[in-house]
Design a protein around this motif. Sequence first.
Motif, PDB file in Angstrom:
ATOM      1  N   ALA A  11       0.849  -1.197   0.000  1.00 33.63           N
ATOM      2  CA  ALA A  11       0.000   0.000   0.000  1.00 33.63           C
ATOM      3  C   ALA A  11       0.880   1.242   0.000  1.00 33.63           C
ATOM      4  O   ALA A  11       1.972   1.242   0.556  1.00 33.63           O
ATOM      5  CB  ALA A  11      -0.894   0.013   1.230  1.00 33.63           C
ATOM      6  N   ALA A  12       0.379   2.275  -0.624  1.00 34.34           N
ATOM      7  CA  ALA A  12       1.088   3.547  -0.636  1.00 34.34           C
ATOM      8  C   ALA A  12       1.105   4.130   0.770  1.00 34.34           C
ATOM      9  O   ALA A  12       0.098   4.090   1.472  1.00 34.34           O
ATOM     10  CB  ALA A  12       0.400   4.513  -1.596  1.00 34.34           C
ATOM     11  N   PRO A  13       2.250   4.657   1.184  1.00 36.40           N
ATOM     12  CA  PRO A  13       2.297   5.300   2.499  1.00 36.40           C
ATOM     13  C   PRO A  13       1.329   6.480   2.547  1.00 36.40           C
ATOM     14  O   PRO A  13       1.032   7.100   1.532  1.00 36.40           O
ATOM     15  CB  PRO A  13       3.735   5.790   2.629  1.00 36.40           C
ATOM     16  N   GLY A  14       0.830   6.752   3.706  1.00 33.91           N
ATOM     17  CA  GLY A  14      -0.094   7.869   3.864  1.00 33.91           C
ATOM     18  C   GLY A  14      -1.527   7.400   3.991  1.00 33.91           C
ATOM     19  O   GLY A  14      -1.822   6.500   4.778  1.00 33.91           O
ATOM     20  N   ARG A  15      -2.404   7.993   3.209  1.00 33.16           N
ATOM     21  CA  ARG A  15      -3.844   7.736   3.322  1.00 33.16           C
ATOM     22  C   ARG A  15      -4.225   6.268   3.177  1.00 33.16           C
ATOM     23  O   ARG A  15      -5.017   5.744   3.941  1.00 33.16           O
ATOM     24  CB  ARG A  15      -4.600   8.511   2.259  1.00 33.16           C
ATOM     25  N   GLN A  16      -3.660   5.614   2.155  1.00 28.42           N
ATOM     26  CA  GLN A  16      -4.034   4.230   1.898  1.00 28.42           C
ATOM     27  C   GLN A  16      -3.610   3.323   3.057  1.00 28.42           C
ATOM     28  O   GLN A  16      -4.380   2.484   3.510  1.00 28.42           O
ATOM     29  CB  GLN A  16      -3.409   3.747   0.590  1.00 28.42           C
ATOM     30  N   LEU A  17      -2.421   3.513   3.553  1.00 28.11           N
ATOM     31  CA  LEU A  17      -1.943   2.707   4.677  1.00 28.11           C
ATOM     32  C   LEU A  17      -2.728   3.028   5.946  1.00 28.11           C
ATOM     33  O   LEU A  17      -3.062   2.122   6.716  1.00 28.11           O
ATOM     34  CB  LEU A  17      -0.451   2.939   4.879  1.00 28.11           C
ATOM     35  N   ASP A  18      -3.058   4.288   6.151  1.00 28.19           N
ATOM     36  CA  ASP A  18      -3.884   4.668   7.303  1.00 28.19           C
ATOM     37  C   ASP A  18      -5.268   4.025   7.222  1.00 28.19           C
ATOM     38  O   ASP A  18      -5.799   3.551   8.232  1.00 28.19           O
ATOM     39  CB  ASP A  18      -4.035   6.187   7.393  1.00 28.19           C
ATOM     40  N   LEU A  19      -5.837   3.994   6.022  1.00 33.04           N
ATOM     41  CA  LEU A  19      -7.131   3.340   5.818  1.00 33.04           C
ATOM     42  C   LEU A  19      -7.044   1.860   6.188  1.00 33.04           C
ATOM     43  O   LEU A  19      -7.911   1.333   6.885  1.00 33.04           O
ATOM     44  CB  LEU A  19      -7.586   3.493   4.371  1.00 33.04           C
ATOM     45  N   LEU A  20      -5.984   1.200   5.754  1.00 31.12           N
ATOM     46  CA  LEU A  20      -5.818  -0.226   6.057  1.00 31.12           C
ATOM     47  C   LEU A  20      -5.619  -0.470   7.554  1.00 31.12           C
ATOM     48  O   LEU A  20      -6.139  -1.441   8.102  1.00 31.12           O
ATOM     49  CB  LEU A  20      -4.654  -0.809   5.261  1.00 31.12           C
ATOM     50  N   ARG A  21      -4.899   0.405   8.208  1.00 31.05           N
ATOM     51  CA  ARG A  21      -4.731   0.267   9.664  1.00 31.05           C
ATOM     52  C   ARG A  21      -6.082   0.396  10.369  1.00 31.05           C
ATOM     53  O   ARG A  21      -6.380  -0.341  11.300  1.00 31.05           O
ATOM     54  CB  ARG A  21      -3.758   1.306  10.194  1.00 31.05           C
ATOM     55  N   GLY A  22      -6.896   1.328   9.927  1.00 26.34           N
ATOM     56  CA  GLY A  22      -8.231   1.490  10.504  1.00 26.34           C
ATOM     57  C   GLY A  22      -9.094   0.267  10.277  1.00 26.34           C
ATOM     58  O   GLY A  22      -9.810  -0.190  11.179  1.00 26.34           O
ATOM     59  N   GLU A  23      -9.041  -0.288   9.072  1.00 28.02           N
ATOM     60  CA  GLU A  23      -9.813  -1.495   8.766  1.00 28.02           C
ATOM     61  C   GLU A  23      -9.309  -2.687   9.583  1.00 28.02           C
ATOM     62  O   GLU A  23     -10.102  -3.486  10.066  1.00 28.02           O
ATOM     63  CB  GLU A  23      -9.749  -1.810   7.269  1.00 28.02           C
ATOM     64  N   ALA A  24      -7.999  -2.797   9.734  1.00 29.79           N
ATOM     65  CA  ALA A  24      -7.439  -3.886  10.543  1.00 29.79           C
ATOM     66  C   ALA A  24      -7.922  -3.788  11.988  1.00 29.79           C
ATOM     67  O   ALA A  24      -8.296  -4.789  12.601  1.00 29.79           O
ATOM     68  CB  ALA A  24      -5.909  -3.852  10.495  1.00 29.79           C
ATOM     69  N   SER A  25      -7.951  -2.580  12.512  1.00 26.73           N
ATOM     70  CA  SER A  25      -8.427  -2.369  13.873  1.00 26.73           C
ATOM     71  C   SER A  25      -9.902  -2.745  14.015  1.00 26.73           C
ATOM     72  O   SER A  25     -10.297  -3.424  14.967  1.00 26.73           O
ATOM     73  CB  SER A  25      -8.214  -0.903  14.272  1.00 26.73           C
ATOM     74  N   ARG A  26     -10.699  -2.332  13.040  1.00 29.13           N
ATOM     75  CA  ARG A  26     -12.128  -2.638  13.055  1.00 29.13           C
ATOM     76  C   ARG A  26     -12.364  -4.148  12.984  1.00 29.13           C
ATOM     77  O   ARG A  26     -13.167  -4.697  13.743  1.00 29.13           O
ATOM     78  CB  ARG A  26     -12.815  -1.939  11.888  1.00 29.13           C
TER      79      ARG A  26
END
Length: 71
Positions: A11-26
């Motif tokens: 994943a591209a650093p920044g928004r895309q990686l942040d989105l994936l971290r949020g989804e992983a947490s959820r």
Amino acid sequence: MKTESSLIVRAAPGRQLDLLRGEASRIAKANDVNWYADRADVGTRFCFDNDKAKLAFALICDEIGVSYQHE
């Protein structure tokens, strides 16, 4: 954690990686498991306590078009 419950995502650093971290947490919260992310040679490794959570995360990656490989 077990290695077979990990995915390496590209994943591209920044928004895309942040989105994936949020989804992983959820996903982890919904499945009552732990998770973590760390750097890998070719991307970011997302690790979960069980395969069900890992597969749910893989589906999210598919939906948003992020490539990954099972570890």
